[in-house]
Design a protein around this motif. Structure first.
Motif, PDB file in Angstrom:
ATOM      1  N   LEU A   1      54.719 -26.279  -3.539  1.00  0.00           N
ATOM      2  CA  LEU A   1      53.867 -27.016  -2.613  1.00  0.00           C
ATOM      3  C   LEU A   1      52.855 -26.048  -2.018  1.00  0.00           C
ATOM      4  CD1 LEU A   1      56.595 -28.989  -0.585  1.00  0.00           C
ATOM      5  CD2 LEU A   1      55.440 -29.701  -2.687  1.00  0.00           C
ATOM      6  N   ALA A   2      51.643 -26.539  -1.762  1.00  0.00           N
ATOM      7  CA  ALA A   2      50.613 -25.696  -1.157  1.00  0.00           C
ATOM      8  C   ALA A   2      49.988 -26.422   0.024  1.00  0.00           C
ATOM      9  CB  ALA A   2      49.535 -25.338  -2.180  1.00  0.00           C
ATOM     10  N   ALA A   3      49.875 -25.718   1.148  1.00  0.00           N
ATOM     11  CA  ALA A   3      49.250 -26.296   2.334  1.00  0.00           C
ATOM     12  C   ALA A   3      47.762 -26.470   2.079  1.00  0.00           C
ATOM     13  CB  ALA A   3      49.480 -25.388   3.541  1.00  0.00           C
ATOM     14  N   ASP A   4      47.267 -27.700   2.277  1.00  0.00           N
ATOM     15  CA  ASP A   4      45.871 -27.996   1.977  1.00  0.00           C
ATOM     16  C   ASP A   4      45.403 -29.129   2.887  1.00  0.00           C
ATOM     17  OD1 ASP A   4      43.458 -27.745   0.233  1.00  0.00           O
ATOM     18  OD2 ASP A   4      44.001 -29.812  -0.299  1.00  0.00           O
ATOM     19  N   GLY A   5      44.172 -29.015   3.378  1.00  0.00           N
ATOM     20  CA  GLY A   5      43.637 -30.026   4.280  1.00  0.00           C
ATOM     21  C   GLY A   5      42.857 -31.118   3.601  1.00  0.00           C
ATOM     22  N   GLY A   6      42.870 -31.187   2.269  1.00  0.00           N
ATOM     23  CA  GLY A   6      42.096 -32.186   1.547  1.00  0.00           C
ATOM     24  C   GLY A   6      42.649 -33.594   1.703  1.00  0.00           C
ATOM     25  N   VAL A   7      41.816 -34.574   1.397  1.00  0.00           N
ATOM     26  CA  VAL A   7      42.213 -35.975   1.592  1.00  0.00           C
ATOM     27  C   VAL A   7      43.332 -36.384   0.648  1.00  0.00           C
ATOM     28  CG1 VAL A   7      39.982 -36.685   2.506  1.00  0.00           C
ATOM     29  CG2 VAL A   7      40.345 -36.706   0.027  1.00  0.00           C
ATOM     30  N   ALA A   8      43.474 -35.672  -0.487  1.00  0.00           N
ATOM     31  CA  ALA A   8      44.512 -36.037  -1.452  1.00  0.00           C
ATOM     32  C   ALA A   8      45.878 -35.450  -1.105  1.00  0.00           C
ATOM     33  CB  ALA A   8      44.093 -35.568  -2.851  1.00  0.00           C
TER      34      ALA A   8
ATOM     35  N   VAL B   1      45.125 -21.098  -7.370  1.00  0.00           N
ATOM     36  CA  VAL B   1      46.042 -22.103  -6.828  1.00  0.00           C
ATOM     37  C   VAL B   1      45.347 -23.459  -6.785  1.00  0.00           C
ATOM     38  CG1 VAL B   1      47.402 -22.782  -4.816  1.00  0.00           C
ATOM     39  CG2 VAL B   1      47.314 -20.373  -5.500  1.00  0.00           C
ATOM     40  N   ARG B   2      44.082 -23.489  -6.413  1.00  0.00           N
ATOM     41  CA  ARG B   2      43.334 -24.750  -6.368  1.00  0.00           C
ATOM     42  C   ARG B   2      43.218 -25.379  -7.765  1.00  0.00           C
ATOM     43  NH1 ARG B   2      41.818 -26.665  -2.055  1.00  0.00           N
ATOM     44  NH2 ARG B   2      41.529 -25.448  -0.150  1.00  0.00           N
ATOM     45  N   ALA B   3      43.068 -24.546  -8.760  1.00  0.00           N
ATOM     46  CA  ALA B   3      43.011 -25.074 -10.124  1.00  0.00           C
ATOM     47  C   ALA B   3      44.320 -25.763 -10.487  1.00  0.00           C
ATOM     48  CB  ALA B   3      42.704 -23.942 -11.109  1.00  0.00           C
ATOM     49  N   ASP B   4      45.436 -25.207 -10.056  1.00  0.00           N
ATOM     50  CA  ASP B   4      46.727 -25.830 -10.330  1.00  0.00           C
ATOM     51  C   ASP B   4      46.929 -27.100  -9.501  1.00  0.00           C
ATOM     52  OD1 ASP B   4      47.512 -24.139 -12.317  1.00  0.00           O
ATOM     53  OD2 ASP B   4      48.771 -22.869 -11.062  1.00  0.00           O
ATOM     54  N   LEU B   5      46.349 -27.131  -8.299  1.00  0.00           N
ATOM     55  CA  LEU B   5      46.368 -28.376  -7.523  1.00  0.00           C
ATOM     56  C   LEU B   5      45.643 -29.479  -8.291  1.00  0.00           C
ATOM     57  CD1 LEU B   5      45.610 -27.241  -3.836  1.00  0.00           C
ATOM     58  CD2 LEU B   5      47.742 -28.226  -4.683  1.00  0.00           C
TER      59      LEU B   5
ATOM     60  N   ALA C   1      45.150 -29.655 -11.444  1.00  0.00           N
ATOM     61  CA  ALA C   1      45.860 -29.969 -12.681  1.00  0.00           C
ATOM     62  C   ALA C   1      47.174 -30.708 -12.425  1.00  0.00           C
ATOM     63  CB  ALA C   1      46.124 -28.687 -13.466  1.00  0.00           C
ATOM     64  N   GLY C   2      47.635 -30.714 -11.180  1.00  0.00           N
ATOM     65  CA  GLY C   2      48.866 -31.419 -10.843  1.00  0.00           C
ATOM     66  C   GLY C   2      50.127 -30.605 -10.964  1.00  0.00           C
ATOM     67  N   SER C   3      50.016 -29.317 -11.284  1.00  0.00           N
ATOM     68  CA  SER C   3      51.220 -28.485 -11.395  1.00  0.00           C
ATOM     69  C   SER C   3      51.677 -27.943 -10.045  1.00  0.00           C
ATOM     70  CB  SER C   3      50.984 -27.324 -12.362  1.00  0.00           C
ATOM     71  OG  SER C   3      49.834 -26.593 -12.008  1.00  0.00           O
ATOM     72  N   VAL C   4      50.825 -28.080  -9.030  1.00  0.00           N
ATOM     73  CA  VAL C   4      51.164 -27.734  -7.652  1.00  0.00           C
ATOM     74  C   VAL C   4      50.819 -28.946  -6.786  1.00  0.00           C
ATOM     75  CG1 VAL C   4      50.571 -26.255  -5.683  1.00  0.00           C
ATOM     76  CG2 VAL C   4      50.796 -25.260  -7.968  1.00  0.00           C
ATOM     77  N   CYS C   5      51.676 -29.265  -5.818  1.00  0.00           N
ATOM     78  CA  CYS C   5      51.475 -30.432  -4.961  1.00  0.00           C
ATOM     79  C   CYS C   5      50.869 -30.005  -3.630  1.00  0.00           C
ATOM     80  CB  CYS C   5      52.795 -31.146  -4.709  1.00  0.00           C
ATOM     81  SG  CYS C   5      53.593 -31.721  -6.224  1.00  0.00           S
TER      82      CYS C   5
END
Length: 289
Positions: free
Chosen positions: A206-213, A241-245, A247-251
């Protein structure tokens, strides 16, 4: 207390004379450990203050040099006990000027030490169920605060990824308040290799992210084995890490904010997420029992 004082007196009797000059070679050697290059070259950490020094020694770290003020010894019977157990020649008395020269803080607390760094390893602990990944965090205060949170909320390890600030720097150690001595700090250079290692260990990433998704962190199931990635406060998650977000391999997980605020700083965000993880896992344990 009298026994401790006698043992300590014997220890000090065979140690160096009382240090009174900031130009003393021992003082200079300690102060050089403010530099990451010197810490890594010498394999030593600079610890300042009663709490950090005693926490490190209680955790089994090996002291190479300790400078201490006589007044502090008189006030701290527990410190007398700890220092009396060290090998001869390690402990020296020092006056205020020498301690100030050895320390990086503005107001030294009467004790400073060089202790041996733990052996570095790129391996995660066996059967790790919660790992905190610091993704190129540049601020040592944030790094130390997150290490403290990781230790307090039950992480098995902290991974320092890429150009992350040194968790063993004096500022990071002070911010961690002893947490650095309670769990492994694992270095990692490349995200792709680390992600593969985390996934081989059975950890969902899991990665902390402020995006709408991003999923609301409170709606996430934190009870499964996890790795939590926190990005830099200045630049956010790294491109890899953003590339993996994408691609769906990181949530992506987010923390909803009130109107007018877009995010928390890295240390606060990581603390909130780890706190929720600990809360859910405590509840899960209570239900299983």
């Amino acid at each position: 207390m009298a026994v401790h004082m006698l043992a300590l007196a014997a220890c000090l009797a065979s140690a160096r004379p009382v240090i009174t000059s900031g130009k003393n070679p021992v003082v200079k050697a300690l102060r050089r450990l403010e530099s990451r290059r010197h810490r890594e070259r010498d394999g030593l950490l600079l610890l300042e203050g009663l709490r950090l020094v005693t926490d490190a020694l209680d955790a089994g770290f090996c002291a190479e040099t300790v400078l201490v003020a006589e007044a502090l010894l008189a006030q701290q019977p527990g410190l007398q006990r700890v220092l009396a157990a060290l090998p001869a020649g390690v402990v020296s008395l020092a006056d205020e000027a020498a301690l100030a020269a050895a320390c990086t803080t503005v107001s030294p607390q009467g004790i400073v030490a060089a202790v041996r760094m733990p052996e570095r390893t790129g391996a995660l602990p066996d059967a790790a169920s919660l790992v905190l990944v610091l993704d190129n965090l540049s601020d040592p205060g944030n790094v130390g605060t997150l290490v403290r949170g990781a230790a307090g909320f039950g992480c098995d390890a902290v991974v320092a990824l890429g150009a992350c600030a040194d968790a063993w720097s004096p500022k990071a150690l002070r911010s961690a308040m002893g947490g650095t001595f309670r769990l492994p700090i694992v270095p990692a250079q490349e995200w792709a290799q680390l992600r593969a290692q985390l996934q081989r260990a059975g950890l969902r990433v899991l990665a902390a992210d402020g995006g709408v998704a991003a999923s609301d962190y409170a709606a996430v199931d934190w009870r499964a084995p996890l790795a939590v990635v926190i990005g830099s406060e200045a630049t956010g998650l790294s491109e890899a890490v953003r590339a993996d977000l994408a691609a769906g391999s990181v949530c992506a997980v987010g923390i909803p904010m009130a109107a007018g605020l877009d995010s928390l700083n890295a240390a606060m965000a990581g603390t909130v997420l780890l706190s929720e993880c600990a809360r859910q896992r405590r509840g899960n344990t209570a239900r299983s029992g």
